[in-house]
Enzyme design. Structure first.
Site, mmCIF file in Angstrom:
data_model
loop_
_atom_site.group_PDB
_atom_site.id
_atom_site.type_symbol
_atom_site.label_atom_id
_atom_site.label_comp_id
_atom_site.label_asym_id
_atom_site.label_seq_id
_atom_site.Cartn_x
_atom_site.Cartn_y
_atom_site.Cartn_z
ATOM 1 N N ASP A 117 0.849 -1.194 0.000
ATOM 2 C CA ASP A 117 0.000 0.000 0.000
ATOM 3 C C ASP A 117 0.880 1.238 0.000
ATOM 4 O OD1 ASP A 117 -2.423 1.392 0.047
ATOM 5 O OD2 ASP A 117 -2.367 1.601 2.213
ATOM 6 N N TYR A 119 1.184 5.729 -0.590
ATOM 7 C CA TYR A 119 0.718 6.960 0.065
ATOM 8 C C TYR A 119 0.954 8.093 -0.928
ATOM 9 C CZ TYR A 119 0.449 10.031 4.288
ATOM 10 O OH TYR A 119 0.108 10.951 5.258
ATOM 11 N N HIS A 124 -3.966 14.135 0.246
ATOM 12 C CA HIS A 124 -4.199 13.287 1.423
ATOM 13 C C HIS A 124 -3.062 13.429 2.429
ATOM 14 C CE1 HIS A 124 -5.268 9.848 3.895
ATOM 15 N NE2 HIS A 124 -4.099 9.288 3.635
ATOM 16 N N ARG A 133 -0.004 16.959 12.798
ATOM 17 C CA ARG A 133 1.160 17.803 13.082
ATOM 18 C C ARG A 133 0.820 19.253 12.750
ATOM 19 N NH1 ARG A 133 2.933 13.645 10.020
ATOM 20 N NH2 ARG A 133 3.288 15.021 8.218
ATOM 21 N N GLU A 191 -10.551 3.885 3.144
ATOM 22 C CA GLU A 191 -9.574 4.561 2.304
ATOM 23 C C GLU A 191 -9.904 4.217 0.856
ATOM 24 O OE1 GLU A 191 -5.673 5.268 5.099
ATOM 25 O OE2 GLU A 191 -5.581 3.682 3.580
ATOM 26 N N GLU A 193 -9.144 3.857 -2.735
ATOM 27 C CA GLU A 193 -7.881 3.681 -3.433
ATOM 28 C C GLU A 193 -8.104 2.975 -4.768
ATOM 29 O OE1 GLU A 193 -4.607 2.251 -1.157
ATOM 30 O OE2 GLU A 193 -5.465 2.866 0.774
ATOM 31 N N ASP A 225 -9.087 0.181 1.466
ATOM 32 C CA ASP A 225 -8.165 -0.309 2.494
ATOM 33 C C ASP A 225 -8.675 0.168 3.855
ATOM 34 O OD1 ASP A 225 -5.944 -1.767 3.227
ATOM 35 O OD2 ASP A 225 -4.639 -0.025 3.264
ATOM 36 N N ARG A 229 -8.382 3.561 12.900
ATOM 37 C CA ARG A 229 -7.506 4.693 13.200
ATOM 38 C C ARG A 229 -7.006 4.700 14.641
ATOM 39 N NH1 ARG A 229 -5.932 6.140 8.201
ATOM 40 N NH2 ARG A 229 -7.697 6.730 6.881
ATOM 41 N N GLN A 232 -4.358 1.972 14.918
ATOM 42 C CA GLN A 232 -3.211 2.426 14.139
ATOM 43 C C GLN A 232 -2.419 3.499 14.896
ATOM 44 O OE1 GLN A 232 -4.354 4.162 10.400
ATOM 45 N NE2 GLN A 232 -2.256 4.452 9.689
ATOM 46 N N TYR A 236 1.617 2.465 15.548
ATOM 47 C CA TYR A 236 2.412 2.669 14.327
ATOM 48 C C TYR A 236 3.801 3.236 14.553
ATOM 49 C CZ TYR A 236 2.022 7.783 13.817
ATOM 50 O OH TYR A 236 2.138 9.140 13.975
ATOM 51 N N LYS A 245 -4.473 -2.043 10.013
ATOM 52 C CA LYS A 245 -4.696 -2.139 8.579
ATOM 53 C C LYS A 245 -4.929 -3.568 8.090
ATOM 54 C CE LYS A 245 -3.778 2.088 6.865
ATOM 55 N NZ LYS A 245 -4.596 2.803 5.873
ATOM 56 N N THR A 249 -8.879 -5.765 3.401
ATOM 57 C CA THR A 249 -8.751 -4.871 2.256
ATOM 58 C C THR A 249 -9.703 -5.387 1.195
ATOM 59 O OG1 THR A 249 -6.413 -4.407 2.720
ATOM 60 C CG2 THR A 249 -7.197 -3.954 0.485
ATOM 61 N N THR A 338 -4.718 6.389 -0.267
ATOM 62 C CA THR A 338 -5.965 7.145 -0.289
ATOM 63 C C THR A 338 -5.942 8.209 -1.374
ATOM 64 O OG1 THR A 338 -6.191 6.801 2.087
ATOM 65 C CG2 THR A 338 -7.556 8.516 1.092
ATOM 66 N N GLU A 352 -10.263 12.489 6.959
ATOM 67 C CA GLU A 352 -10.185 13.819 6.350
ATOM 68 C C GLU A 352 -11.556 14.481 6.241
ATOM 69 O OE1 GLU A 352 -7.328 13.656 2.759
ATOM 70 O OE2 GLU A 352 -7.998 11.596 3.141
#
Length: 403
Positions: A117, A119, A124, A133, A191, A193, A225, A229, A232, A236, A245, A249, A338, A352
């Site tokens: 997978d 990114y 995204h 952040r 997600e 995808e 996917d 959250r 995760q 992670y 995850k 899927t 995503t 999001e």
């Protein structure tokens, strides 16, 4: 109307012909099928009846033999299938092998070898960076514009569209607490995808260059996917996604061959940083695809992500996946990550869309921040095709059930 008389503008007309695996009504026998409108052609039976040299590849319970056969076979089979469903002299022979789509059972169309997978959406990645952040000078990590970030997932939990998704359990930390608790995920997400299916393998130690993308990749499909959250977020650091995850899927039952998407090829967004030679596609054919995706929760469309905005292309992802010498296997599946566009209504995850739960979605059946038991998520998509006719991608749907 006969099954060959597909309505004008049907996105699953003879210009498309995606591949799947099905069982006819009342049978457990699996075989390769090709979709035409609202029917499925038993490709193996038709090939035998017409004396095709590719009958042995098509009369199989999985697409893997066809995937491994390579580009010449892929092109030959596609030309033959197009003739079988459009040339009147073939139709009388082929007609008995067409089944109503509503009467068949669809299966996972290929045996998944490895799963990766990526990114690849800058929109995204920036949204996620701003959520987690908010005080960072740059919402992207320093490496993001230099390489397609990805991780290896779990091939054994790739499931076909229509399979229920059991809410996963695991460790999660309640805000304000030091120690974790164990239980069902309370922040279950999607997600949206696109997955790419590898046909021809490569040798260990031999990177696959950008120019060889179409020699190895057979086609693409929609992919969801699913993501827990809360699980995760706790697990992670420092190694990345794991239990949050790997539980499921979902992929479409239909694989659209790349040859059906020639009209949908587009240039990717302008690159803002110089790329190392193995990723530099400035002199290559257009590597993006103009796919228009819709995300629906319980039948209500919540987002329409455009795949044409993806910063990293599928060819670049394949080149990066193999640049260290990692080999490809027939049935490898790699996903785009995503898909999110620049507008709020184009975001491909609930993370999001609700800004990490701050702004709940207003649905006809109530508000949502993350998925509830019983929710049904459906991804659908189309791409521009020849003569302004749309090419439909097989939908991906999944219903959340309690663990």
């Amino acid at each position: 109307m006969t099954p060959f008389e597909v309505p004008e503008g049907d996105p699953f007309g003879p210009h498309n012909l995606p591949y799947g695996v099905f069982s006819p009504a009342g049978s457990e026998h699996r075989t390769v099928g090709v979709r035409l409108g609202d029917h499925v052609l038993d490709a193996g039976a038709a090939a035998r009846a017409l004396g095709s040299p590719y009958a042995a590849l098509l009369a199989r319970p999985t697409l893997n033999p066809l995937l491994a056969a390579g580009r010449t076979a892929w092109s030959d089979v596609r030309r033959a299938l197009t003739a079988w469903v459009t040339v009147p002299s073939h139709q009388e022979t082929v007609a008995p092998f067409l089944h109503p789509l509503s009467s068949v059972t669809l299966h996972l169309p290929f045996e998944v070898a490895d799963y990766v997978d990526f990114y690849a959406s800058e929109n995204h990645a920036r949204n996620v960076g701003q959520i987690f952040r908010p005080d960072a000078a740059d919402s992207l990590t320093p490496n993001w514009k230099h390489l397609p970030i990805g991780y290896h997932g779990r091939a054994g939990t790739v499931v076909v569209s229509g399979t229920d998704v059991v809410r996963p359990s695991g460790q999660r930390r309640v805000p304000g607490e030091d120690a974790p608790v164990f239980g069902p995920s309370v922040r279950l997400d999607i997600e949206a995808e696109v997955g790419f299916v590898v046909g021809v393998p490569s040798r260990l130690g031999r990177p696959v260059p950008l120019a060889d993308f179409r020699e190895h990749v057979f086609g693409l499909c929609l992919l969801n996917d699913w993501s827990a959250r809360d699980i995760q977020a706790w697990e992670y650091v420092p190694l990345g996604p794991f239990l949050g995850k790997s539980f499921a899927t979902s992929v479409s039952a239909w694989i659209t061959p790349l040859d059906a998407l020639e009209e949908a090829r587009v240039r990717p967004p302008e690159r803002t940083h110089p790329l190392l030679p193995y990723l530099d596609d400035s002199e290559e054919e257009p590597g993006g695809y103009d796919l228009r995706i819709s995300v629906a929760v319980n039948g209500h469309v919540v987002s329409e992500p455009p795949f044409s905005t993806m910063y990293w292309t599928a060819a670049q992802q394949l080149a990066h996946l193999t640049v260290n010498g990692a080999s490809l296997r027939t049935g490898d599946l790699y996903a785009s990550g995503t898909v999110s566009g620049p507008e709020p209504g184009q975001r491909g995850s609930l993370l999001e869309l609700t800004w990490n739960g701050r702004d709940p979605l207003e649905l006809p059946d109530g508000k949502r921040t993350f998925l509830e038991d019983g929710d049904v998520v459906t991804l659908s998509a189309w791409a521009p095709g020849p003569h302004s006719v749309r090419v439909g991608l097989g939908e991906v749907t999944g219903r959340i059930v309690a663990g």
